[in-house]
Enzyme design. Structure first.
Site, short mmCIF file in Angstrom:
data_model
loop_
_atom_site.label_atom_id
_atom_site.label_comp_id
_atom_site.label_asym_id
_atom_site.label_seq_id
_atom_site.Cartn_x
_atom_site.Cartn_y
_atom_site.Cartn_z
CG ASP A 1 41.43 96.13 2.21
OD1 ASP A 1 41.77 95.13 1.60
OD2 ASP A 1 40.53 96.90 2.10
CE LYS B 1 43.88 90.13 5.15
NZ LYS B 1 43.38 91.42 5.07
N GLY C 1 42.89 91.32 -1.83
CA GLY C 1 44.01 92.23 -2.53
C GLY C 1 45.01 92.48 -1.79
CG HIS C 2 46.48 89.94 0.58
ND1 HIS C 2 46.71 88.48 1.29
CD2 HIS C 2 45.31 90.08 0.64
CE1 HIS C 2 45.55 88.42 1.84
NE2 HIS C 2 44.51 89.40 1.59
CD GLN D 1 38.07 87.78 2.32
OE1 GLN D 1 38.24 86.60 2.55
NE2 GLN D 1 38.71 88.15 1.13
CB THR E 1 39.80 93.60 -5.15
OG1 THR E 1 40.81 92.98 -4.50
CG2 THR E 1 39.08 92.70 -6.05
P1 GDP Z 1 45.62 93.62 2.86
O1 GDP Z 1 44.31 93.13 2.20
O2 GDP Z 1 45.61 93.21 4.39
O3 GDP Z 1 46.87 92.96 2.35
O4 GDP Z 1 46.00 95.03 2.84
P2 GDP Z 1 45.91 95.62 1.23
O5 GDP Z 1 47.25 95.42 0.64
O6 GDP Z 1 44.67 95.75 0.55
O7 GDP Z 1 45.96 97.42 1.86
C1 GDP Z 1 46.92 97.80 2.84
C2 GDP Z 1 47.46 99.10 1.95
O8 GDP Z 1 48.45 99.90 2.86
C3 GDP Z 1 48.58 98.81 0.90
O9 GDP Z 1 48.63 99.48 0.03
C4 GDP Z 1 49.93 98.60 1.40
O10 GDP Z 1 51.04 98.78 0.70
C5 GDP Z 1 49.68 99.54 2.50
N1 GDP Z 1 50.45 99.67 3.78
C6 GDP Z 1 50.84 98.41 4.35
N2 GDP Z 1 51.42 98.54 5.67
C7 GDP Z 1 51.67 100.05 5.39
C8 GDP Z 1 52.35 101.04 6.52
O11 GDP Z 1 52.88 100.65 7.32
N3 GDP Z 1 52.38 102.28 5.89
C9 GDP Z 1 51.80 102.66 4.91
N4 GDP Z 1 51.61 103.96 4.52
N5 GDP Z 1 51.19 101.73 4.04
C10 GDP Z 1 51.06 100.53 4.45
P1 IMO Z 2 41.50 91.35 1.97
O1 IMO Z 2 41.96 90.13 1.95
C1 IMO Z 2 38.50 94.45 2.50
C2 IMO Z 2 34.13 92.97 1.78
C3 IMO Z 2 33.37 93.34 0.51
C4 IMO Z 2 31.91 93.26 0.83
C5 IMO Z 2 31.94 91.95 1.76
C6 IMO Z 2 31.79 90.83 1.08
O2 IMO Z 2 42.23 92.29 0.71
O3 IMO Z 2 41.59 92.06 3.18
P2 IMO Z 2 32.57 89.40 -1.08
O4 IMO Z 2 32.87 89.89 -2.31
O5 IMO Z 2 33.44 88.69 -0.15
O6 IMO Z 2 31.25 88.65 -0.88
O7 IMO Z 2 32.15 90.63 -0.23
O8 IMO Z 2 33.44 91.77 2.11
N1 IMO Z 2 35.59 92.07 1.40
C7 IMO Z 2 36.60 92.82 1.67
N2 IMO Z 2 36.84 94.07 1.93
N3 IMO Z 2 39.19 93.48 2.08
C8 IMO Z 2 39.10 92.08 1.63
O9 IMO Z 2 40.05 91.28 1.14
C9 IMO Z 2 37.63 92.00 1.28
N4 IMO Z 2 37.09 90.91 0.79
C10 IMO Z 2 35.69 91.21 0.91
O10 IMO Z 2 33.85 94.78 0.17
O11 IMO Z 2 31.96 94.46 2.12
MG MG Z 3 43.10 94.07 0.70
#
Ligand code: GDP
Ligand code: IMO
Ligand code: MG
Length: 429
Positions: free
Chosen positions: A13, A16, A40-41, A225, A305
């Site tokens: 999170d 990415k 969840g991206h 991840q 997610t």
């Molecule tokens: P990922 O799994 O690495 O793709 O990250 P996620 O999408 O799960 O979580 C990142 C969250 O931060 C999302 O809600 C993005 O829209 C948000 N986000 C990403 N970059 C920035 C930033 O520079 N500032 C803020 N405020 N939000 C951001």
């Molecule tokens: P993105 O790509 C954050 C964590 C789960 C749990 C561990 C194992 O959005 O960054 P799993 O279901 O993979 O067997 O769970 O990994 N986890 C994540 N945490 N971002 C993710 O993906 C994750 N995918 C799995 O919360 O701790």
């Molecule tokens: Mg994510």
């Protein structure tokens, strides 16, 4: 021409999806190499927010082709829902735009039931998985009893294989975990239906990429991840079941190391974690709420997610140095710097104290990590709202100092500073 890799430097999170969307402007192909719909991206373009679980984050660029690589585990029901959801928003995910490697593995409802059953059986020791069937699907792959996506081209063969798979998992569900069995025929029928829709998307991922490289195309490998969730290098056993580090891109896409050019480590300007396991720089109370947010903003720290509130803490440079080492990072993309605005001082963890000894290395042993106390250096904060910054000079002096400090301490240049979720909210350094 090169393969560039986007990899999470912390516990997932990091942003990415947001960074992949940005870099996809220079790519011809965006390829996911690990994980499944546990990811969840988020991609934000103007008022549109796309939350992608399986489809690579390049999908919103019309001229980019997306590939789900062999290292990914695919729940076909989730993928079809995502394809339909994108189509309803005007993003047509045709077989020309999305390709699925035949060597990727399929997730079934039996994997999901097992994931839930094993988590329940772990009780207090639960990993806190996303309950998407990820671990059991990779277990079957390693056990050499998995269902590969290539089966989607053979409707009858797939239906038979799914029926046998559910029958065998039902024995574990009922006899070992005390759970109800899953319907065999209905599940097989559902997979036959998925096959009729998904078969046109199948490809030989490695061949597709090697031909693209030979034709001079740019490939962006999108990690899921993060480094500390990697099966080998993460905080085992509180990890996911695949190789989410940069090296995982090679195995998970079927390309060799010589193709790789840039390796971009995405790091949040603080740290977050979902699920269980040690987290030295974790904070709680008011300070945590300040970083997490209340959930009112789409970027607040609640799982994309699962919706679970994420655990949060200050930036941990021990982790980032480890990520730089494990992934051979060539660049850092620092996200969510805007969230730190308004703090008079910002603690940054520069080392750990382990039983009176100072260490700057991330421990391999989980029990040791659990006893590590963060050693903080206090950096001066800034008051300005930086979400409108677009060039380096727009950032207040102390924000620039924060970024420089990170780059110096980690030994990797920061090439991108993200100051908001939207595509244009970035400073290229
Ligand atoms: P990922 O799994 O690495 O793709 O990250 P996620 O999408 O799960 O979580 C990142 C969250 O931060 C999302 O809600 C993005 O829209 C948000 N986000 C990403 N970059 C920035 C930033 O520079 N500032 C803020 N405020 N939000 C951001
Ligand atoms: P993105 O790509 C954050 C964590 C789960 C749990 C561990 C194992 O959005 O960054 P799993 O279901 O993979 O067997 O769970 O990994 N986890 C994540 N945490 N971002 C993710 O993906 C994750 N995918 C799995 O919360 O701790
Ligand atoms: Mg994510």
């Amino acid at each position: 021409m090169p393969v560039n890799i986007v990899v999470g430097s912390q516990w997932g999170d990091e942003g990415k999806g947001r960074i992949t969307d940005l870099l996809a402007a220079q790519a011809d192909i965006v390829a996911r190499y690990s994980g499944g719909d546990n990811a969840g991206h988020t991609v934000t373009i103007g008022a549109e927010v796309f939350k992608l679980h399986l489809t690579p984050s390049g999908i919103v660029h019309e001229d980019v082709v997306c590939l789900i690589g062999n290292g990914v585990v695919v729940n076909p029901a989730v993928l079809l829902r995502e394809i339909d959801g994108l189509a309803a928003r005007g993003v047509n995910v045709t077989p020309q735009r999305l390709k699925i490697c035949r060597k990727a593995h399929l997730i079934t409802p039996a994997h999901i039931a097992l994931d839930k059953g094993y988590e329940a059986a772990r009780g207090q020791e639960a990993i806190g998985t996303t309950q998407r069937g990820i671990g059991p699907a990779y277990t079957d792959k390693a056990q050499r009893s998995g269902l590969r996506a290539g089966l989607l081209a053979d409707v009858e063969g797939l239906a038979d294989a799914v029926a046998a798979h559910v029958e065998s998992k039902n024995r574990i569900l009922t006899d070992v975990l005390g759970q109800p069995p899953l319907p065999v025929k209905e599940t097989a029928l559902a997979y036959a239906q998925y096959a009729s829709r998904l078969a046109p998307y199948l490809t030989d991922g490695s061949l597709y990429l090697s031909e693209a490289l030979a034709a001079g195309k740019n490939i962006l490998a999108e990690g899921a991840q993060g480094t500390l969730l990697d099966l080998d290098h993460g905080t085992y056993p509180f990890v996911t079941s695949s190789s989410s580090t940069a090296s995982g891109a090679l195995i998970g896409l079927g390309v060799g190391p010589r193709c790789v050019s840039e390796i971009v480590g995405v790091a949040k300007a603080f740290t977050s974690r979902v699920g269980s396991g040690p987290f030295p720089a974790e904070i709680s109370g008011e300070a945590a709420l300040r970083l997490r947010g209340t959930g009112a903003n789409p970027w607040d720290e609640y799982g994309t997610t699962t919706g679970r509130p994420r655990r949060v803490g200050w930036l941990d440079l021990v982790i980032l140095r480890y990520a730089a080492r494990i992934n051979s990072l060539t660049q850092l993309a620092l996200t969510k710097l805007d969230i730190l605005s308004g703090l008079s001082q910002i603690p940054v963890c520069v080392a750990y104290d382990l039983a009176g000894q100072r260490t700057t290395h991330f421990p391999t042993d989980l029990a040791e990590l659990a006893h590590c106390q963060p050693v903080y250096e206090m950096l001066p904060g800034w008051d300005e709202d930086i979400s409108g910054a677009r060039v380096w000079a727009d950032l207040p002096r102390n924000a620039r100092q924060y970024v420089k400090f990170v780059a110096e301490q980690v030994g990797v240049p920061v090439s991108l500073v993200s100051v908001g979720p939207a595509r244009e909210q970035v400073v290229v350094c």
